[in-house]
Design a protein around this motif. Structure first.
Motif, PDB file in Angstrom:
ATOM      1  N   ILE A 138     -25.953 -28.843 -67.529  1.00  0.00           N
ATOM      2  CA  ILE A 138     -25.406 -30.144 -67.921  1.00  0.00           C
ATOM      3  C   ILE A 138     -24.212 -29.943 -68.855  1.00  0.00           C
ATOM      4  CG2 ILE A 138     -25.886 -32.287 -69.149  1.00  0.00           C
ATOM      5  CD1 ILE A 138     -28.714 -32.193 -68.109  1.00  0.00           C
ATOM      6  N   THR A 139     -24.347 -29.043 -69.825  1.00  0.00           N
ATOM      7  CA  THR A 139     -23.234 -28.750 -70.723  1.00  0.00           C
ATOM      8  C   THR A 139     -22.009 -28.284 -69.937  1.00  0.00           C
ATOM      9  OG1 THR A 139     -24.758 -28.140 -72.504  1.00  0.00           O
ATOM     10  CG2 THR A 139     -22.486 -27.357 -72.691  1.00  0.00           C
ATOM     11  N   ALA A 140     -22.241 -27.468 -68.922  1.00  0.00           N
ATOM     12  CA  ALA A 140     -21.150 -26.920 -68.111  1.00  0.00           C
ATOM     13  C   ALA A 140     -20.661 -27.883 -67.037  1.00  0.00           C
ATOM     14  CB  ALA A 140     -21.606 -25.615 -67.460  1.00  0.00           C
ATOM     15  N   LYS A 141     -21.295 -29.086 -66.960  1.00  0.00           N
ATOM     16  CA  LYS A 141     -20.930 -30.094 -65.957  1.00  0.00           C
ATOM     17  C   LYS A 141     -21.092 -29.540 -64.537  1.00  0.00           C
ATOM     18  CE  LYS A 141     -17.741 -32.329 -69.175  1.00  0.00           C
ATOM     19  NZ  LYS A 141     -16.362 -32.792 -69.425  1.00  0.00           N
ATOM     20  N   ARG A 142     -22.227 -28.880 -64.338  1.00  0.00           N
ATOM     21  CA  ARG A 142     -22.553 -28.323 -63.031  1.00  0.00           C
ATOM     22  C   ARG A 142     -23.850 -28.919 -62.510  1.00  0.00           C
ATOM     23  NH1 ARG A 142     -21.638 -21.756 -63.925  1.00  0.00           N
ATOM     24  NH2 ARG A 142     -19.510 -21.914 -64.788  1.00  0.00           N
ATOM     25  N   ASN A 143     -24.052 -28.798 -61.202  1.00  0.00           N
ATOM     26  CA  ASN A 143     -25.329 -29.138 -60.599  1.00  0.00           C
ATOM     27  C   ASN A 143     -26.326 -28.043 -60.945  1.00  0.00           C
ATOM     28  OD1 ASN A 143     -27.254 -30.390 -59.018  1.00  0.00           O
ATOM     29  ND2 ASN A 143     -26.174 -30.145 -57.080  1.00  0.00           N
ATOM     30  N   VAL A 144     -27.610 -28.397 -60.989  1.00  0.00           N
ATOM     31  CA  VAL A 144     -28.651 -27.405 -61.268  1.00  0.00           C
ATOM     32  C   VAL A 144     -28.706 -26.385 -60.125  1.00  0.00           C
ATOM     33  CG1 VAL A 144     -30.508 -28.739 -60.182  1.00  0.00           C
ATOM     34  CG2 VAL A 144     -31.051 -27.121 -62.010  1.00  0.00           C
ATOM     35  N   PRO A 145     -28.864 -25.088 -60.423  1.00  0.00           N
ATOM     36  CA  PRO A 145     -29.017 -24.103 -59.350  1.00  0.00           C
ATOM     37  C   PRO A 145     -30.421 -24.162 -58.749  1.00  0.00           C
ATOM     38  CG  PRO A 145     -29.132 -23.024 -61.483  1.00  0.00           C
ATOM     39  CD  PRO A 145     -28.809 -24.459 -61.756  1.00  0.00           C
ATOM     40  N   MET A 146     -30.483 -24.058 -57.417  1.00  0.00           N
ATOM     41  CA  MET A 146     -31.744 -24.132 -56.681  1.00  0.00           C
ATOM     42  C   MET A 146     -31.824 -22.970 -55.695  1.00  0.00           C
ATOM     43  SD  MET A 146     -31.546 -28.249 -56.057  1.00  0.00           S
ATOM     44  CE  MET A 146     -29.769 -28.310 -56.315  1.00  0.00           C
ATOM     45  N   TYR A 147     -33.039 -22.461 -55.488  1.00  0.00           N
ATOM     46  CA  TYR A 147     -33.219 -21.234 -54.728  1.00  0.00           C
ATOM     47  C   TYR A 147     -34.401 -21.333 -53.761  1.00  0.00           C
ATOM     48  CZ  TYR A 147     -30.542 -19.525 -58.740  1.00  0.00           C
ATOM     49  OH  TYR A 147     -29.595 -19.367 -59.723  1.00  0.00           O
ATOM     50  N   LYS A 148     -34.237 -20.759 -52.580  1.00  0.00           N
ATOM     51  CA  LYS A 148     -35.364 -20.545 -51.679  1.00  0.00           C
ATOM     52  C   LYS A 148     -36.202 -19.397 -52.230  1.00  0.00           C
ATOM     53  CE  LYS A 148     -32.464 -21.794 -47.723  1.00  0.00           C
ATOM     54  NZ  LYS A 148     -31.843 -21.314 -46.447  1.00  0.00           N
ATOM     55  N   THR A 149     -37.521 -19.486 -52.048  1.00  0.00           N
ATOM     56  CA  THR A 149     -38.418 -18.456 -52.579  1.00  0.00           C
ATOM     57  C   THR A 149     -39.354 -17.935 -51.490  1.00  0.00           C
ATOM     58  OG1 THR A 149     -40.307 -19.877 -53.167  1.00  0.00           O
ATOM     59  CG2 THR A 149     -38.459 -19.792 -54.730  1.00  0.00           C
ATOM     60  N   ASN A 150     -40.201 -16.982 -51.899  1.00  0.00           N
ATOM     61  CA  ASN A 150     -41.263 -16.490 -51.003  1.00  0.00           C
ATOM     62  C   ASN A 150     -42.598 -17.159 -51.297  1.00  0.00           C
ATOM     63  OD1 ASN A 150     -42.076 -15.285 -53.406  1.00  0.00           O
ATOM     64  ND2 ASN A 150     -41.556 -13.204 -52.781  1.00  0.00           N
ATOM     65  N   LEU A 151     -42.589 -18.228 -52.089  1.00  0.00           N
ATOM     66  CA  LEU A 151     -43.826 -18.943 -52.427  1.00  0.00           C
ATOM     67  C   LEU A 151     -44.173 -19.900 -51.294  1.00  0.00           C
ATOM     68  CD1 LEU A 151     -42.947 -19.803 -56.144  1.00  0.00           C
ATOM     69  CD2 LEU A 151     -44.415 -17.939 -55.331  1.00  0.00           C
ATOM     70  N   PRO A 152     -45.300 -19.719 -50.630  1.00  0.00           N
ATOM     71  CA  PRO A 152     -45.598 -20.559 -49.462  1.00  0.00           C
ATOM     72  C   PRO A 152     -46.103 -21.935 -49.852  1.00  0.00           C
ATOM     73  CG  PRO A 152     -47.410 -19.037 -49.842  1.00  0.00           C
ATOM     74  CD  PRO A 152     -46.333 -18.680 -50.836  1.00  0.00           C
ATOM     75  N   THR A 153     -45.830 -22.908 -48.992  1.00  0.00           N
ATOM     76  CA  THR A 153     -46.477 -24.213 -49.101  1.00  0.00           C
ATOM     77  C   THR A 153     -47.669 -24.232 -48.144  1.00  0.00           C
ATOM     78  OG1 THR A 153     -45.045 -25.175 -47.402  1.00  0.00           O
ATOM     79  CG2 THR A 153     -44.331 -25.380 -49.693  1.00  0.00           C
ATOM     80  N   VAL A 154     -48.483 -25.276 -48.257  1.00  0.00           N
ATOM     81  CA  VAL A 154     -49.626 -25.449 -47.366  1.00  0.00           C
ATOM     82  C   VAL A 154     -49.185 -26.317 -46.188  1.00  0.00           C
ATOM     83  CG1 VAL A 154     -51.992 -26.292 -47.152  1.00  0.00           C
ATOM     84  CG2 VAL A 154     -51.206 -25.282 -49.315  1.00  0.00           C
ATOM     85  N   GLN A 155     -49.336 -25.810 -44.987  1.00  0.00           N
ATOM     86  CA  GLN A 155     -48.875 -26.533 -43.803  1.00  0.00           C
ATOM     87  C   GLN A 155     -49.721 -27.770 -43.538  1.00  0.00           C
ATOM     88  OE1 GLN A 155     -48.613 -24.118 -40.259  1.00  0.00           O
ATOM     89  NE2 GLN A 155     -48.134 -25.845 -38.917  1.00  0.00           N
ATOM     90  N   ASN A 156     -49.066 -28.817 -43.059  1.00  0.00           N
ATOM     91  CA  ASN A 156     -49.765 -29.990 -42.540  1.00  0.00           C
ATOM     92  C   ASN A 156     -49.011 -30.488 -41.312  1.00  0.00           C
ATOM     93  OD1 ASN A 156     -52.031 -31.978 -43.119  1.00  0.00           O
ATOM     94  ND2 ASN A 156     -50.306 -33.355 -42.764  1.00  0.00           N
ATOM     95  N   GLY A 157     -49.687 -30.541 -40.180  1.00  0.00           N
ATOM     96  CA  GLY A 157     -49.018 -30.914 -38.946  1.00  0.00           C
ATOM     97  C   GLY A 157     -47.848 -29.984 -38.685  1.00  0.00           C
ATOM     98  N   PRO A 158     -46.676 -30.522 -38.340  1.00  0.00           N
ATOM     99  CA  PRO A 158     -45.533 -29.654 -38.060  1.00  0.00           C
ATOM    100  C   PRO A 158     -44.783 -29.203 -39.306  1.00  0.00           C
ATOM    101  CG  PRO A 158     -44.901 -31.924 -37.717  1.00  0.00           C
ATOM    102  CD  PRO A 158     -46.381 -31.944 -38.066  1.00  0.00           C
TER     103      PRO A 158
END
Length: 267
Positions: A138-158
């Motif tokens: 926020i101080t730098a007037k940037r968007n928050v950095p976001m990353y793909k991980t190896n942490l799985p979610t629990v599948q539901n349907g497709p």
């Protein structure tokens, strides 16, 4: 970009009006102190039950705040919400492929589309700022950095895939406070899912985020990683849905709910 304090003091309705009028086409981090911000997923009604089940099974990354009715562009999160115009930028997916980014949905809205609003970590950022703790993007007037991980979610349907996280860097003492403060916002992802070495969760280069902007990290900082509402954008890539609409990462729906709300609203 406006000074941080001016951004904070705007009401949710003022921010939505700025978006409708085309005055705000950037990330909403730091706006509207005390109001909940929300991630967005819009799907055809035939997939709604399965996606709700996916959220129910993955409440940390997909905290469901509200669910609409087929064809209804409003949500029980503010009296004047029109989801077709009230997000600064939208992503359009077809068969799981991001094909377009648009400023409104007026030309592509359908009467079978169902809105899902998911809690966002931007909702707890003002609590951290108000505690006198700097949030570096926020101080730098940037968007928050976001990353793909190896942490799985629990599948539901497709719907399936790995978790996406947002990252904020703090001094050790500030990180302790940030953890305590964020834990009070369960519908905004709550406390971090990981602290420290990004490689442990599959992030190879912290300076190459998958979404958002390059992080600001100072010497001695410890990295905190929060579950992120961009996670469903990974899930729809696996689901082969004919159309899905999301927010551009970091460009959120600003609601009239208090940031620390903890109850689901269903239209």
């Amino acid at each position: 970009m406006e000074p941080i304090k001016a951004m904070q003091t705007k009401s949710a309705q003022e921010v939505r009006q700025m978006i409708r009028d085309g005055q705000l086409r950037g990330p909403t981090s730091g706006y509207a102190d005390g109001y909940m911000q929300a991630n967005l997923m819009i799907l055809p009604a035939q997939y709604a039950a399965d996606f709700k089940g996916f959220c129910d099974k993955n409440p940390k990354s997909c905290p469901l705040v509200a669910m609409g009715r087929p064809g209804d562009p409003s949500l029980p999160l503010a009296g004047d919400i029109d989801i077709r115009t009230d997000v600064a930028r939208y992503r359009v997916y077809r068969q799981g492929v991001h094909i377009d980014t648009v400023d409104n949905l007026l030309s592509i809205w359908r009467d079978d589309l169902v809105i899902f609003a998911l809690g966002c970590s931007f909702s707890f950022e003002n609590a951290i700022l108000n505690a006198g703790i700097e949030i570096r993007h926020i101080t730098a007037k940037r968007n928050v950095p976001m990353y793909k991980t190896n942490l799985p979610t629990v599948q539901n349907g497709p719907f399936k895939g790995n978790m996406v996280v947002s990252m904020r860097a703090f001094s050790p003492s500030d990180l302790v406070q940030a953890i305590l403060l964020s834990s009070r916002f369960p519908l905004a992802h709550g406390a971090p899912v990981h602290i420290g070495n990004p490689e442990e969760i599959g992030i190879k280069d912290i300076y190459q985020p998958d979404f958002g902007d390059v992080p600001v990290i100072q010497e001695g900082d410890i990295l905190g990683f929060w579950a992120c509402g961009v996670t469903p954008q990974m899930a729809i890539q696996q689901a082969n849905v004919d159309i899905a609409i999301t927010h551009e990462p970091g460009y959120m729906l600003v609601t009239d709910l208090p940031a620390d709300a903890n109850e689901l609203s269903v239209a």
